[in-house]
Design an enzyme around this catalytic site. Structure first.
Site, short mmCIF file in Angstrom:
data_model
loop_
_atom_site.label_atom_id
_atom_site.label_comp_id
_atom_site.label_asym_id
_atom_site.label_seq_id
_atom_site.Cartn_x
_atom_site.Cartn_y
_atom_site.Cartn_z
N TYR A 1 30.16 16.83 2.78
CA TYR A 1 31.38 16.03 2.94
C TYR A 1 32.55 16.91 3.40
CZ TYR A 1 35.42 13.11 1.88
OH TYR A 1 36.59 12.41 1.98
N GLN B 1 51.00 14.31 0.48
CA GLN B 1 50.44 13.63 1.65
C GLN B 1 50.22 12.15 1.33
OE1 GLN B 1 46.91 12.56 1.61
NE2 GLN B 1 47.23 11.52 3.57
N THR C 1 50.40 10.98 6.98
CA THR C 1 49.24 11.09 7.85
C THR C 1 49.05 9.80 8.65
OG1 THR C 1 48.16 12.63 6.33
CG2 THR C 1 46.76 11.50 7.93
N HIS D 1 42.73 15.74 12.46
CA HIS D 1 42.09 15.48 11.16
C HIS D 1 40.84 16.35 10.99
CE1 HIS D 1 42.99 12.39 8.00
NE2 HIS D 1 41.92 12.96 7.48
N ARG E 1 37.30 15.02 11.74
CA ARG E 1 36.60 14.23 10.73
C ARG E 1 36.72 12.73 10.94
NH1 ARG E 1 35.04 16.51 6.16
NH2 ARG E 1 35.68 14.77 4.81
#
Length: 330
Positions: A35, A138, A166, A289, A292
């Site tokens: 992950y 975040q 984000t 990112h 991802r």
């Protein structure tokens, strides 16, 4: 979870990023290692990020007095020991016992900010108590605006001064490793057993993180999903909160609910950077990112120069941002 020479590469303490990656691969259940180690799709962008960064060269000058050296800078009103911020990492608490707390303590010890992720295992209140300097926080613009506003209020209440908004995740990316490891999709009996065996076959992790590091919940989201006892129980709610309808107009809503500084994370195009500056953000994080979410996006090291050039002549609040771009590459 202490460092064991037996588990370290070559029986020695890790000395490089690659060594630490190998140490993590050996210690963590595969579903959690993959992950954090993997990217979206065929992982083209993830590999391109590393490749582009490796091609960045340092200009070497000689016969200069370098007897006095300092990496310290001021950024967004904060004094940093070096141009570095510990980025938000989701589920950090499943990699080390109360991982976000450990990361915040380490950042504080080195005179650096730690940015708490919305999907952290440890809640912002717990992490703030462990840090000797103000956190950054975040946030995604969620469908549930009431809960998003509550998260901003909680962050402000513990002294967070910088909100890292984000904006490059309107739709969750397809991470094939997660499908293979049973973190996505419906599982049959056999797959469920293999997933459980993956945890059980890592007893050091299971005892130190799974047992001693509990509860393994999303500390910032417990009020939204009462009674959830593990990250999987939060998944449906979290996935449903990513809002593909978010536009620039929503930035004004964030400003109405947040009185501190706002850094926009996920900008990859110079036109978007200019629009962000026009709308009054205090800083930018050039990011895809980590590869991802959207595979085949440009690597960050290649996108950064055009963005830095586009905003370098602008006065953003205004000198702090210029110094940040010029000295740190934010």
């Amino acid at each position: 979870m202490g460092l064991s020479r037996r588990d370290a590469p070559l029986g020695l303490a890790p000395g490089s990023v690659g060594d630490w990656r190998e140490y993590a691969r050996r210690r963590l259940p595969r579903q959690f290692f993959d992950y954090i180690d993997g990217g979206a799709g065929e992982e083209i962008t993830m590999r391109a990020n590393s490749g582009a960064l490796a091609r960045v060269e340092i200009r070497q000058r000689v016969l200069r007095d370098v007897s006095k050296r300092s990496t310290a800078i001021e950024l967004l009103g904060e004094d940093l020991s070096m141009p570095l911020i510990l980025a938000p990492v989701g589920l950090a608490g499943v990699y080390r016992r109360r991982g976000e707390v450990q990361a915040a303590r380490a950042a504080s010890a080195f005179g650096l900010p730690f940015c708490e992720s919305t999907v952290s295992i440890c809640g912002v209140e717990e992490v703030a108590k462990a840090s000797s300097r103000p956190l950054w926080y975040q946030l995604y613009i969620m469908r549930d605006r009431v809960y998003a506003a509550d998260l901003m209020a909680r962050a402000a209440a513990v002294g967070v001064g910088v909100l890292v908004l984000t904006v490059d995740l309107p739709v969750v990316g397809a991470r094939y490793r997660d499908w293979r490891n049973g973190l996505e999709g419906k599982l049959g009996l056999r797959a469920s057993f293999r997933k459980a065996w993956d945890l059980a076959s890592h007893p050091a992790w299971l005892f130190d993180v799974g047992v001693r590091g509990g509860p393994l919940t999303f500390g910032n989201l417990e009020r939204a999903v009462p009674g959830a006892s593990n990250p999987t129980a939060f998944k449906a709610w979290v996935d449903a909160q990513f809002d593909p309808s978010v536009t620039w107009e929503d930035l004004a809503w964030v400003r109405d609910n947040w009185k501190g500084k706002i850094v926009l994370k996920g900008v990859l195009d110079a036109a978007d950077a200019l629009e962000a500056v026009r709308r009054g953000v205090d800083g930018l994080v050039v990011s895809n990112h980590g590869g991802r979410q959207l595979d085949s996006a440009p690597p960050v090291a290649e996108a950064l120069p055009a963005i830095a050039e586009a905003v370098a002549g602008l006065s953003l609040h205004k000198q702090n941002f210029r110094r940040g771009v010029e000295r740190t590459g934010l």
